[in-house]
Structures are given as structure tokens and as C-alpha cells.
Scaffold this active site. Structure first.
Site, PDB file in Angstrom:
ATOM      1  N   ASP A  55       0.848  -1.236   0.097  1.00  0.00           N
ATOM      2  CA  ASP A  55      -0.266  -0.102  -0.131  1.00  0.00           C
ATOM      3  C   ASP A  55       0.884   1.241   0.029  1.00  0.00           C
ATOM      4  O   ASP A  55       1.845   1.403   0.730  1.00  0.00           O
ATOM      5  CB  ASP A  55      -0.806   0.221   1.192  1.00  0.00           C
ATOM      6  CG  ASP A  55      -2.018   1.246   1.357  1.00  0.00           C
ATOM      7  OD1 ASP A  55      -3.131   0.779   0.966  1.00  0.00           O
ATOM      8  OD2 ASP A  55      -1.459   2.243   1.334  1.00  0.00           O
TER       9      ASP A  55
ATOM     10  N   ASP B  92      -4.253   2.715  -4.960  1.00  0.00           N
ATOM     11  CA  ASP B  92      -2.789   2.472  -4.362  1.00  0.00           C
ATOM     12  C   ASP B  92      -2.480   1.093  -3.626  1.00  0.00           C
ATOM     13  O   ASP B  92      -1.572   1.338  -2.771  1.00  0.00           O
ATOM     14  CB  ASP B  92      -2.497   3.644  -3.453  1.00  0.00           C
ATOM     15  CG  ASP B  92      -2.872   3.516  -1.998  1.00  0.00           C
ATOM     16  OD1 ASP B  92      -3.971   2.891  -1.686  1.00  0.00           O
ATOM     17  OD2 ASP B  92      -2.459   3.927  -1.142  1.00  0.00           O
ATOM     18  N   GLU B  93      -3.120   0.100  -3.620  1.00  0.00           N
ATOM     19  CA  GLU B  93      -2.561  -1.041  -2.849  1.00  0.00           C
ATOM     20  C   GLU B  93      -2.790  -2.437  -3.681  1.00  0.00           C
ATOM     21  O   GLU B  93      -3.760  -2.283  -4.612  1.00  0.00           O
ATOM     22  CB  GLU B  93      -3.561  -1.107  -1.670  1.00  0.00           C
ATOM     23  CG  GLU B  93      -4.912  -1.473  -1.715  1.00  0.00           C
ATOM     24  CD  GLU B  93      -5.769  -1.574  -0.556  1.00  0.00           C
ATOM     25  OE1 GLU B  93      -5.324  -2.176   0.514  1.00  0.00           O
ATOM     26  OE2 GLU B  93      -6.858  -1.076  -0.398  1.00  0.00           O
TER      27      GLU B  93
HETATM   28  P1  TTP Z   1      -5.089   4.920   1.562  1.00  0.00           P
HETATM   29  O1  TTP Z   1      -4.175   4.053   1.226  1.00  0.00           O
HETATM   30  O2  TTP Z   1      -6.223   4.732   2.306  1.00  0.00           O
HETATM   31  O3  TTP Z   1      -4.401   6.255   2.216  1.00  0.00           O
HETATM   32  P2  TTP Z   1      -3.008   6.966   1.664  1.00  0.00           P
HETATM   33  O4  TTP Z   1      -2.403   6.312   0.577  1.00  0.00           O
HETATM   34  O5  TTP Z   1      -3.269   8.378   1.304  1.00  0.00           O
HETATM   35  O6  TTP Z   1      -2.002   6.954   3.258  1.00  0.00           O
HETATM   36  P3  TTP Z   1      -1.500   5.667   3.717  1.00  0.00           P
HETATM   37  O7  TTP Z   1      -2.055   4.256   2.929  1.00  0.00           O
HETATM   38  O8  TTP Z   1      -0.325   5.997   3.935  1.00  0.00           O
HETATM   39  O9  TTP Z   1      -2.362   5.501   5.392  1.00  0.00           O
HETATM   40  O10 TTP Z   1      -5.712   5.726   0.119  1.00  0.00           O
HETATM   41  C1  TTP Z   1      -5.171   5.795  -1.040  1.00  0.00           C
HETATM   42  C2  TTP Z   1      -5.599   7.086  -1.738  1.00  0.00           C
HETATM   43  O11 TTP Z   1      -7.072   7.156  -1.905  1.00  0.00           O
HETATM   44  C3  TTP Z   1      -5.299   8.411  -0.868  1.00  0.00           C
HETATM   45  O12 TTP Z   1      -4.127   8.886  -1.192  1.00  0.00           O
HETATM   46  C4  TTP Z   1      -6.413   9.445  -1.449  1.00  0.00           C
HETATM   47  C5  TTP Z   1      -7.660   8.495  -1.847  1.00  0.00           C
HETATM   48  N1  TTP Z   1      -8.567   8.529  -0.771  1.00  0.00           N
HETATM   49  C6  TTP Z   1      -9.587   9.144  -0.783  1.00  0.00           C
HETATM   50  O13 TTP Z   1      -9.820  10.172  -1.973  1.00  0.00           O
HETATM   51  N2  TTP Z   1     -10.345   9.480  -0.102  1.00  0.00           N
HETATM   52  C7  TTP Z   1     -10.421   8.814   1.190  1.00  0.00           C
HETATM   53  O14 TTP Z   1     -11.484   8.679   2.110  1.00  0.00           O
HETATM   54  C8  TTP Z   1      -9.481   7.979   1.492  1.00  0.00           C
HETATM   55  C9  TTP Z   1      -9.319   7.039   2.643  1.00  0.00           C
HETATM   56  C10 TTP Z   1      -8.477   7.435   0.411  1.00  0.00           C
HETATM   57 MG    MG Z   2      -2.075   4.187   0.876  1.00  0.00          MG
END
Ligand code: TTP
Ligand code: MG
Length: 398
Positions: free
Chosen positions: A8, A104-105
Site C-alpha cells: 500500500d 494504491d494497494e
Molecule cells: P489510502 O491508502 O487509504 O491512504 P493513503 O495512501 O493516502 O495513506 P496511507 O496508506 O499511508 O495511510 O488511500 C489511497 C488514496 O485514496 C489516498 O492517497 C487518497 C484516496 N482516498 C480518498 O480520496 N478518500 C479517502 O477517504 C481515502 C481513505 C483515500
Molecule cells: Mg495508501
């Protein structure tokens, strides 16, 4: 037993903004809207901004209050998808058993790849380095025997982390974990479990399946599975399309073969680019020509190995074009198509053919430029004379 890797990206959207604008590095970056946007919400915030209590889904208005010095950007979803596709290609080098779970994962079944790399740690560090080198982004990786535990592991070690759970240690790892950290156990269920004295996975494990079912119905079955450290190890791969290609009809019939070739080159470059974005390679090359009298001719050649390398495929296209030229005077439509497609398994890593690898690296940067600026930004000299009216397509899975 299988080994599943979960990866991720860290603060994905915010990190992309930082990677493309070094002035934002180390700063509290908040993606989703600008101060003054009444209804915007935060998509994500850099780890620097999270220190101020800013997080995803928070109204921008509130984020401004918590972090007035934050750098607010509206974001660029097209760019984020492009980077995501690049990351997917990098992940696909480890194993074709790859499932993007969100932008992103991803989950990767690495069971069959471990020998090739040496061990699991080598796979994780290869991916972290390769992703960072190609995109400037950091990620966190979890490896274990199933999806659930790997995702919990990566979630625990963020940012820029890596956690590997050895086979046999699954329950010991999970027992102290708070139930709210388990994927699928949402805030409501977490609150209820806590009210009933269940704080950790270990607490869940102390209850029998019957008790859990009596209290929580079907959910009790899932909770029992979680407590046992069971979490699914199947990977749903994207379907590989049967063929991929591009074709175009000329505004008027073309008898100048230099124009036909230049046009074909442009269509070919788009086709190969689309293949690489999807992480697929092809073995069979087909050239399609339609004459002014509407007869369609196809010319095909099957290569020894599947590839997505431009020079290798272009040689074949050129030889087919030569054949076509002997049979057609002028051309109404031209197209190119690759079939017998497979998921990219190309020249895996450092071994044997260093040359092919360098070429692939070069191609990968070409792809990034094309993605960012459109396919006209970077065309080989050969396709600059192209004459495309309305680029059509032979077939494309989407
Ligand atoms: P995540 O992987 O949940 O968050 P992140 O990558 O920003 O942070 P981390 O993994 O380090 O905790 O989500 C991936 C992307 O999806 C995030 O960069 C932006 C988008 N996203 C939104 O637009 N709204 C949301 O509520 C969430 C959770 C994510
Ligand atoms: Mg993330």
C-alpha cells in the site's frame, strides 16, 4: 501454504504531489481542496500534515483550522491513475498473480517467486526500491500466509515499512491487535465489540464459534475465522484481453506508402504503449489493410516469444507491411493488432539479458512521458509523418 504480499502506497495522492514538486517535500500537504472551498473534503494528507490531526474524509474547512500552514492542493486524479498503472506494472514483475485492490494497494501471490528472488525480504526490498526509483514514492509492505494478515501487517508498519509474519506465527501476531484494525471490522462493529469487552483479536479467540454465532449471527462466523488467523489467499487477476490494437480510416485513399508506414507507426506505438500500461505482452502480430474497394486483407506473424518491446515487434510489422505493399495499390484503412497475449513475464530482473532490461527501463520512462503529456509528446521520428483522421481501434478490452 501460500505466501501473500500486500503493498500500500504511503499517503498516496499527497506523496505524488510531493514527488513532482520537490518544494512540497517534508511539508504538510493536504489534497482535496483549497482553503475557502466550503464543501470539499480531504482525500489524503501527507504524514507531516497528519501530525496536526488532518486525515482523509475530513472537511477542508476543518483541515484549515487544524493546519493553517498546510499546503492545500485540489489534486489530479488522472495523474494518480497513471502512476497507479506504472506501479501495477512494477508489481507485475514479481508475479502475474497480482490483484490491484484499490488505486494504491495490491495483493500479490509470491509463493512461486520466492526462489527466483532468494527470499521474501528480497522481494519486498526489490519492490520498495524499484517503485521508489521509478516514481519517487514510498510504500509499506506486509507478507504473510493470507491477505487479511498481510494487510494488517502493512497497516501497522506505515509509513515506509515492511513487516513479515512467519508461517505458524499468525495467531501470535494477531492476538494483541485491536479489533478495529482488522479489515472488515468497521467502526460500528468495533464499538459494539468493545462495549462487550472484546478489544483485541485475542479476546475474540477466547470465545467459541457457537458463542460468536449466538451473539453476532453470520458475522460471528467471520469473527471466528479472523480469530483463527484465517484470511483468504486467492488472487483475482484481471482478465487478459484476447487482442489489443489500433486502426484508422484515412480521410481519402492513400497511395503514398511513406504516409501509410508513418501512420502505422503511430498506431503501433499507441498499441504497444497500451500493452505496457496493462502489463501484457503479445506473440502474434497482425497487420490489417482495407483497399478502396472495401476488401480487407490481414497479414499475421507469430513470434517465438511474447514481448511488448517496440523494436522487436516493429521489425515484424515492417515485414508484414512489405507483403501488403506487394498486394495493395492504395489504402483506405490501416491497423495493427497484437494477439496471443499473456501477462508480462518479461526478462525477469538482473539475470541473463541486461541489454533487454535497459531497453525496458528506457521504454518505461517513455511511457511515463506519454502518459503525462499525451502520446503526441514523444513519438519516434518514424511516425511524425502520420496522417490520422480519427484514431479508431481494432479492439481494446475497456
Ligand atoms: P489510502 O491508502 O487509504 O491512504 P493513503 O495512501 O493516502 O495513506 P496511507 O496508506 O499511508 O495511510 O488511500 C489511497 C488514496 O485514496 C489516498 O492517497 C487518497 C484516496 N482516498 C480518498 O480520496 N478518500 C479517502 O477517504 C481515502 C481513505 C483515500
Ligand atoms: Mg495508501
Amino acid at each position: 501454504m501460500k505466501r501473500i504480499l500486500h503493498v500500500d502506497m504511503d499517503a498516496f495522492f499527497a506523496s505524488v504531489e510531493q514527488a513532482r514538486n520537490p518544494a512540497l517535500m517534508g511539508k504538510p500537504v493536504i489534497v482535496g481542496g483549497k482553503p475557502g472551498d466550503k464543501r470539499g473534503v480531504v482525500s489524503t494528507a501527507s504524514y507531516e500534515a497528519r501530525k496536526f490531526g488532518v486525515h482523509s474524509a475530513m472537511p477542508i474547512v476543518q483541515a484549515v483550522k487544524r493546519c493553517p500552514q498546510g499546503i492545500f492542493v485540489r489534486g489530479n486524479s488522472k495523474l494518480y491513475s497513471e502512476i497507479s498503472a506504472r506501479i501495477k506494472n512494477i508489481l507485475g514483475e514479481v508475479s502475474p498473480l497480482l490483484e490491484m485492490a484499490s488505486i494504491d494497494e495490491a495483493y500479490i501471490d509470491i509463493t512461486g517467486s520466492i526462489r527466483l528472488f532468494g527470499d521474501e525480504d528480497a522481494i519486498a526490498s526489490h519492490l520498495k526500491e524499484h517503485i521508489y526509483r521509478e516514481t519517487g514514492l514510498k510504500c509499506t509492505i506486509g507478507i504473510s500466509s493470507n491477505r487479511m494478515i498481510s494487510k494488517v501487517a502493512s497497516g501497522l508498519d506505515k509509513p515506509d515499512g515492511y513487516l513479515r509474519i512467519v508461517a505458524g506465527e499468525e495467531r501470535a501476531f494477531l492476538n494483541p491487535i485491536e479489533v478495529g484494525r482488522i479489515p472488515g471490522i468497521g467502526p460500528k462493529l468495533t464499538a459494539r465489540l468493545k462495549r462487550e469487552g472484546i478489544h483485541t483479536v485475542g479476546d475474540l479467540g477466547a470465545l467459541s464459534l457457537d458463542t460468536l454465532m449466538a451473539r453476532y449471527g453470520d458475522t460471528g462466523v467471520s469473527l471466528h475465522r479472523i480469530a483463527q488467523g484465517m484470511g483468504g489467499d486467492g488472487i483475482t487477476r484481471e482478465r487478459v484481453p484476447k487482442s489489443i490494437g489500433r486502426e484508422t480510416t484515412f480521410a481519402e485513399d492513400v497511395a503514398d506508402w511513406a504516409i501509410v508506414e508513418a501512420t502505422l507507426r503511430g498506431l503501433f506505438e499507441r498499441t504497444v504503449h497500451a500493452m505496457r500500461m496493462k502489463g501484457i505482452e503479445g506473440r502474434c502480430v497482425t497487420l490489417k489493410m482495407r483497399s478502396p474497394d472495401f476488401t480487407t486483407h490481414t497479414y499475421s506473424h507469430t513470434m517465438e516469444n511474447a514481448t511488448s518491446l517496440e523494436p522487436d515487434i516493429w521489425v515484424v510489422v515492417k515485414s508484414l507491411l512489405k507483403k501488403a505493399r506487394a498486394q495493395c495499390d492504395s489504402v483506405r484503412l490501416v491497423g495493427v493488432q497484437l494477439s496471443r497475449l499473456t501477462t508480462n513475464q518479461h526478462q525477469l530482473l538482473m539475470d541473463e539479458s541486461g541489454a533487454a532490461l535497459q531497453w525496458e527501463d528506457a521504454m518505461a520512462s517513455v511511457d511515463i512521458i506519454r502518459e503525462r503529456f499525451g502520446s503526441r509528446a514523444l513519438q519516434s521520428g518514424k511516425s511524425l509523418g502520420m496522417k490520422i483522421q480519427a484514431p479508431g481501434r481494432i479492439s481494446d478490452p475497456e
